[in-house]
Design an enzyme around this catalytic site. Sequence first.
Site: not given
Length: 252
Positions: A57, A86, A91, A230
């Site tokens: 990620k 995120k 739109d 982490r």
Amino acid sequence: MPHADRNLAPAVDADRGVIQERASTMQDRLIVGLDVPTLKDAEKVVRELDGVVSFYKIGYQLAFAGGLDLARELASGGTRIFLDMKLLDIDNTVAKGVEAIARMGMTMLTMHAYPKTMKAAVAAARGSDLCLLGVTVLTSMDEQDLIDAGYEHDPHTLVLRRSEQALHAGMGGIVCSAEEAEAVRRIVGPNMAVVTPGIRPRGSDHGDQKRVVTPAQAIRNGSSHLVVGRPIVGAADRRAVAEAILDEMRSA
Ligand code: C5P
């Protein structure tokens, strides 16, 4: 174990036109958060985890430090990349962003689970391999944090409501706390990805995560993918920690 026998082969949901990002092995279900400041650090992590981890990620920190080129490079070599952007905007802007990210060969992309935003993104991703994930409520937020942000719902209610909205919008999956995965799975059914951060092997530091779950419990709760940052990236022996987490996932 509600979903142990779920069919995890990759498939396209023909009705909804959205790629269902499914995994066939536990290795496909562990996503390591490359939350590091430089490309050099990221490359070191990927090198150390070679053969153990095949899904990363990339979020804000690395994306704005050259991480998008690394994302393209890794994706072109077959490593799967979850771009954790995120997204939230008007739109048209979201749709154009999703189209561009789909062309980069990314596997997963996050956006906040606002109904209009999700509908625009789903239309833009149609025909591509990109699995769109709706972020319900950040796992660092508790009830007081939501009240401070002006919400009237407690985190659990909001997670469930947004999961339902993501299902109706045609999204590929949900990001939520593993504590909520079971309830979310009941709402979204067997085909959507349920991707859960806030994973902490027993005895590890929680950091700022407020709703944490062990790897085994996350799998038992119906998570399709676990995001671990982490606990692996900050470990002295990253390979050993990743292998231990995979073993724990398999044992579930
Ligand atoms: O280091 P840690 O394991 O807490 O990392 C979790 C990762 O998942 C971070 O990159 C964080 O931004 C991300 N994330 C999260 N909660 C969400 C969505 C994403 O913690 N709801």
